[in-house]
Write a protein that holds these residues in place. Structure first.
Motif, PDB file in Angstrom:
ATOM      1  N   MET A 102       2.369 -35.565 -16.104  1.00 50.44           N
ATOM      2  CA  MET A 102       1.054 -34.926 -16.054  1.00 50.44           C
ATOM      3  C   MET A 102       0.029 -35.924 -15.535  1.00 50.44           C
ATOM      4  N   GLN A 103      -0.680 -35.543 -14.484  1.00 47.54           N
ATOM      5  CA  GLN A 103      -1.715 -36.400 -13.908  1.00 47.54           C
ATOM      6  C   GLN A 103      -3.059 -36.037 -14.541  1.00 47.54           C
ATOM      7  N   ILE A 104      -3.703 -37.034 -15.146  1.00 41.94           N
ATOM      8  CA  ILE A 104      -4.992 -36.821 -15.805  1.00 41.94           C
ATOM      9  C   ILE A 104      -6.024 -37.698 -15.114  1.00 41.94           C
ATOM     10  N   SER A 105      -7.187 -37.129 -14.844  1.00 39.46           N
ATOM     11  CA  SER A 105      -8.223 -37.910 -14.171  1.00 39.46           C
ATOM     12  C   SER A 105      -9.601 -37.411 -14.579  1.00 39.46           C
ATOM     13  N   ALA A 106     -10.578 -38.290 -14.456  1.00 41.21           N
ATOM     14  CA  ALA A 106     -11.983 -37.907 -14.632  1.00 41.21           C
ATOM     15  C   ALA A 106     -12.569 -37.640 -13.250  1.00 41.21           C
ATOM     16  N   VAL A 107     -13.404 -36.619 -13.142  1.00 40.20           N
ATOM     17  CA  VAL A 107     -14.031 -36.282 -11.859  1.00 40.20           C
ATOM     18  C   VAL A 107     -15.536 -36.138 -12.053  1.00 40.20           C
ATOM     19  N   ALA A 108     -16.277 -36.814 -11.200  1.00 40.85           N
ATOM     20  CA  ALA A 108     -17.743 -36.780 -11.297  1.00 40.85           C
ATOM     21  C   ALA A 108     -18.282 -35.573 -10.550  1.00 40.85           C
ATOM     22  N   LYS A 109     -18.057 -34.405 -11.094  1.00 39.32           N
ATOM     23  CA  LYS A 109     -18.495 -33.158 -10.476  1.00 39.32           C
ATOM     24  C   LYS A 109     -19.178 -32.273 -11.504  1.00 39.32           C
ATOM     25  N   GLU A 110     -19.941 -31.323 -11.001  1.00 38.97           N
ATOM     26  CA  GLU A 110     -20.460 -30.264 -11.843  1.00 38.97           C
ATOM     27  C   GLU A 110     -19.415 -29.143 -11.875  1.00 38.97           C
ATOM     28  N   ILE A 111     -19.547 -28.253 -12.845  1.00 38.07           N
ATOM     29  CA  ILE A 111     -18.591 -27.155 -12.966  1.00 38.07           C
ATOM     30  C   ILE A 111     -18.534 -26.325 -11.688  1.00 38.07           C
ATOM     31  N   ASN A 112     -19.715 -26.062 -11.092  1.00 34.63           N
ATOM     32  CA  ASN A 112     -19.731 -25.213  -9.896  1.00 34.63           C
ATOM     33  C   ASN A 112     -19.158 -25.899  -8.656  1.00 34.63           C
ATOM     34  N   GLU A 113     -18.874 -27.204  -8.754  1.00 33.33           N
ATOM     35  CA  GLU A 113     -18.270 -27.937  -7.646  1.00 33.33           C
ATOM     36  C   GLU A 113     -16.752 -28.075  -7.797  1.00 33.33           C
ATOM     37  N   TRP A 114     -16.266 -27.706  -8.959  1.00 31.06           N
ATOM     38  CA  TRP A 114     -14.845 -27.930  -9.253  1.00 31.06           C
ATOM     39  C   TRP A 114     -13.986 -26.903  -8.511  1.00 31.06           C
TER      40      TRP A 114
ATOM     41  N   ILE B 232     -13.987 -32.859 -16.236  1.00 31.71           N
ATOM     42  CA  ILE B 232     -15.124 -32.622 -15.346  1.00 31.71           C
ATOM     43  C   ILE B 232     -16.410 -33.226 -15.907  1.00 31.71           C
ATOM     44  N   GLY B 233     -17.051 -34.049 -15.089  1.00 32.03           N
ATOM     45  CA  GLY B 233     -18.336 -34.632 -15.467  1.00 32.03           C
ATOM     46  C   GLY B 233     -18.229 -35.877 -16.316  1.00 32.03           C
ATOM     47  N   LEU B 234     -17.019 -36.423 -16.463  1.00 29.37           N
ATOM     48  CA  LEU B 234     -16.834 -37.629 -17.261  1.00 29.37           C
ATOM     49  C   LEU B 234     -16.861 -38.847 -16.344  1.00 29.37           C
ATOM     50  N   ASN B 235     -17.466 -39.917 -16.806  1.00 27.95           N
ATOM     51  CA  ASN B 235     -17.631 -41.123 -15.996  1.00 27.95           C
ATOM     52  C   ASN B 235     -16.278 -41.666 -15.540  1.00 27.95           C
ATOM     53  N   VAL B 236     -16.089 -41.739 -14.233  1.00 28.75           N
ATOM     54  CA  VAL B 236     -14.792 -42.118 -13.679  1.00 28.75           C
ATOM     55  C   VAL B 236     -14.459 -43.576 -13.972  1.00 28.75           C
ATOM     56  N   LYS B 237     -15.371 -44.482 -13.675  1.00 35.08           N
ATOM     57  CA  LYS B 237     -15.112 -45.910 -13.827  1.00 35.08           C
ATOM     58  C   LYS B 237     -14.928 -46.294 -15.292  1.00 35.08           C
ATOM     59  N   ALA B 238     -15.740 -45.706 -16.176  1.00 39.00           N
ATOM     60  CA  ALA B 238     -15.690 -46.065 -17.595  1.00 39.00           C
ATOM     61  C   ALA B 238     -14.423 -45.573 -18.289  1.00 39.00           C
ATOM     62  N   THR B 239     -13.739 -44.629 -17.677  1.00 38.57           N
ATOM     63  CA  THR B 239     -12.560 -44.032 -18.320  1.00 38.57           C
ATOM     64  C   THR B 239     -11.250 -44.420 -17.649  1.00 38.57           C
ATOM     65  N   GLU B 240     -11.313 -45.232 -16.621  1.00 37.37           N
ATOM     66  CA  GLU B 240     -10.119 -45.532 -15.817  1.00 37.37           C
ATOM     67  C   GLU B 240      -8.983 -46.106 -16.659  1.00 37.37           C
ATOM     68  N   LEU B 241      -9.271 -47.131 -17.464  1.00 32.42           N
ATOM     69  CA  LEU B 241      -8.225 -47.773 -18.269  1.00 32.42           C
ATOM     70  C   LEU B 241      -7.703 -46.834 -19.338  1.00 32.42           C
ATOM     71  N   ALA B 242      -8.610 -46.146 -20.036  1.00 28.87           N
ATOM     72  CA  ALA B 242      -8.196 -45.237 -21.105  1.00 28.87           C
ATOM     73  C   ALA B 242      -7.283 -44.140 -20.573  1.00 28.87           C
ATOM     74  N   ILE B 243      -7.616 -43.591 -19.425  1.00 33.11           N
ATOM     75  CA  ILE B 243      -6.804 -42.517 -18.844  1.00 33.11           C
ATOM     76  C   ILE B 243      -5.440 -43.040 -18.412  1.00 33.11           C
ATOM     77  N   ALA B 244      -5.404 -44.269 -17.890  1.00 33.71           N
ATOM     78  CA  ALA B 244      -4.134 -44.853 -17.462  1.00 33.71           C
ATOM     79  C   ALA B 244      -3.172 -45.044 -18.630  1.00 33.71           C
ATOM     80  N   GLU B 245      -3.712 -45.163 -19.830  1.00 36.59           N
ATOM     81  CA  GLU B 245      -2.866 -45.404 -21.013  1.00 36.59           C
ATOM     82  C   GLU B 245      -2.377 -44.118 -21.683  1.00 36.59           C
ATOM     83  N   ILE B 246      -2.927 -42.976 -21.294  1.00 34.96           N
ATOM     84  CA  ILE B 246      -2.600 -41.723 -21.983  1.00 34.96           C
ATOM     85  C   ILE B 246      -1.118 -41.380 -21.877  1.00 34.96           C
ATOM     86  N   ASN B 247      -0.581 -41.371 -20.682  1.00 37.33           N
ATOM     87  CA  ASN B 247       0.811 -40.967 -20.516  1.00 37.33           C
ATOM     88  C   ASN B 247       1.804 -41.921 -21.184  1.00 37.33           C
TER      89      ASN B 247
END
Length: 495
Positions: A1-13, A154-169
């Motif tokens: 499962m690929q998990i990522s943060a995206v700096a978008k608004e809901i209407n841009e997703w 959606i809308g979560l800070n990409v840089k601030a979450t990079e390490l945490a997301i990499a550890e999820i899987n």
């Protein structure tokens, strides 16, 4: 499962299935976020018709005929002033269970601003991943797919979450591995098979491995552990895995109780003891090996971690341990066995002595040890016993981050009288009142007093009869995330 943060608004997703968290009392202001997706009046009407107010665990699914987004699952988060990370975790799990099998790509929009971005990402990502797991290994039907392959926060800070997301899987793979070990039937997961699982871990992740056979355990004087194994036709396997970083400054030992099946021995389990469920009496070892799986992939620095399992079965034959027998542990202490169904503490006794010889900075054992702990704390909270305040604080913090319930219990020294024997140094059970406390006090007799040690009783938490979203019915993998969080924290703060 690929998990990522995206700096978008809901209407841009650009996905088609969306999970949205809604705060109680703030529905009108949140509706504005969906103006370009769905008409305000239609959404308000649907909320009114369903009496959806954003209360915790409320859910409402809406299908859309126009636009990119085809389905939205609204999940209540409760009042903003009471909002906690655990609420995000639960809401993500509720929403995920609504869309399993529906779409490969999933978007999640929560009020992230109230939280540390990495903590929120970890909680939600783990919830989606763990809620998606199905163990279908022993079914005859074709294997099903969870279908969710991609998750975007959606809308979560990409840089601030990079390490945490990499550890999820890596962390969730450890939980999955632990669940599969616990769920496996006892005619499959034997002590030998558990040793083979350890061999595979060592091979796949370059871990050091030592497996002691029966004779080697005898040579080390492990009379308590081997006494339990005597009633089985299957040989015991004493498993010792080791992870070590190049700059190890902390040495930790994790011990898991490893009874692949517990009949109770001559004190046979009957009635409410649920003998048919006793495949999960190796839940502690599953958590420890699951943590090994995660830690080996995460590769934390500044730390050396040993994973120990004294694996065997507790069965009945002509050679089995009798009630009334006296056995000698590897530290020379003699034990009168007044109940053969209190066997886990006998196996742990020799494992603890072995661990102390490694001269670690701390030892933690996990065990499905006592029904008394289940009576005291139920099936969502594990019991924690330790005399070390610092270790208690560290483990409690690590469990809280994982959303795993834990509660420190007393080490009442005066209760030691309950495990005194008139003909041996100790007896393996005390009186019924305070049974989980006397079990911890028994284990303490096999730990060097200068080594910080904690015992965690997971008898209630390693298995659930209720579907709790992130923990579907069955094996929970409890303890893996707590142990991994603890090890990660230690690696960042070396002694």
């Amino acid at each position: 499962m690929q998990i990522s943060a995206v700096a978008k608004e809901i209407n841009e997703w650009s996905g088609s299935v969306l999970i949205c968290g809604i705060l109680e009392g703030r529905i009108e202001s949140q509706i504005n976020s969906f103006k370009t997706i769905i008409k305000d009046s239609y959404l308000s009407q649907r909320f009114n018709d369903a009496k959806f107010e954003g209360q915790k665990s409320q859910k409402l699914s809406i299908e859309l005929n126009e636009g990119k987004i085809k389905k939205i699952i609204f999940v209540g988060l409760g009042k903003a002033e009471n909002l906690q990370v655990e609420d995000l975790r639960k809401a993500a799990s509720i929403g995920t269970r609504q869309v399993l099998g529906y779409e490969k790509k999933l978007g999640i929009s929560f009020p992230w601003d109230a939280f540390d971005p990495s903590s929120a990402a970890s909680a939600v990502g783990e919830a989606v991943r763990l809620s998606s797991i199905k163990d279908l290994r022993f079914k005859s039907e074709p294997k099903e797919s969870t279908s969710i392959e991609e998750v975007e926060l959606i809308g979560l800070n990409v840089k601030a979450t990079e390490l945490a997301i990499a550890e999820i899987n890596p962390i969730c793979e450890g939980v999955k591995f632990a669940r599969e070990l616990v769920s496996a039937p006892p005619n499959f997961l034997t002590p030998y098979q558990m040793s083979k699982e350890a061999e595979k871990l060592a091979s796949d992740y370059d871990l050091d491995l030592k497996i002691l056979n029966k004779q080697e355990c005898e040579d080390q004087g492990m009379g308590a552990y081997l006494a339990v194994a005597k009633g089985s036709d299957l040989d015991p396997k004493f498993i010792h895995l080791k992870y070590s970083s190049k700059t190890a400054k902390n040495k930790i030992v994790l011990i898991g109780k490893g009874l692949t099946f517990d009949s109770g021995g001559y004190n046979l389990k009957v009635g409410a003891s649920q003998i048919e469920k006793m495949k999960y009496d190796m839940g502690g070892s599953a958590s420890v090996l699951g943590a090994a799986r995660s830690i080996a992939e995460l590769k934390p620095s500044n730390i050396e971690v040993h994973f120990i399992v004294a694996s065997c079965e507790n069965m009945i034959n002509g050679s089995a341990l009798h009630p009334g027998d006296i056995v000698k542990a590897s530290n020379g202490k003699t034990i009168e066995v007044n109940n053969t169904d209190a066997e886990g503490r006998l196996t742990l006794a020799d494992a603890l002595v072995y661990a102390c010889k490694l001269e670690p900075n701390a030892i933690v054992d996990l065990a499905t040890l006592t029904g008394a702990c289940v009576i005291a704390l139920g099936d969502e909270i594990a019991g924690l016993w330790t005399d070390d305040d610092k270790l208690s604080s560290q483990l409690t913090k690590a469990a809280a981050k994982a959303g795993e319930g834990i509660w420190r219990m007393p080490m009442q020294d005066s209760y030691k009288s309950g495990i005194k024997s008139s003909i041996a140094d100790l007896q393996n059970t005390g009186p019924r009142p305070g049974g989980s406390i006397t079990a911890a006090l028994f284990l303490k007799e096999f730990v060097n007093s200068n080594i910080p040690w904690a015992h965690i009783d997971i008898a209630g938490t390693c298995w659930t009869e209720k579907d709790r979203g992130i923990n579907p019915k069955g094996a929970t993998g409890y303890g893996v995330r707590m142990l991994v969080n603890w090890i990660k924290d230690l690696s960042q703060k070396p002694n």
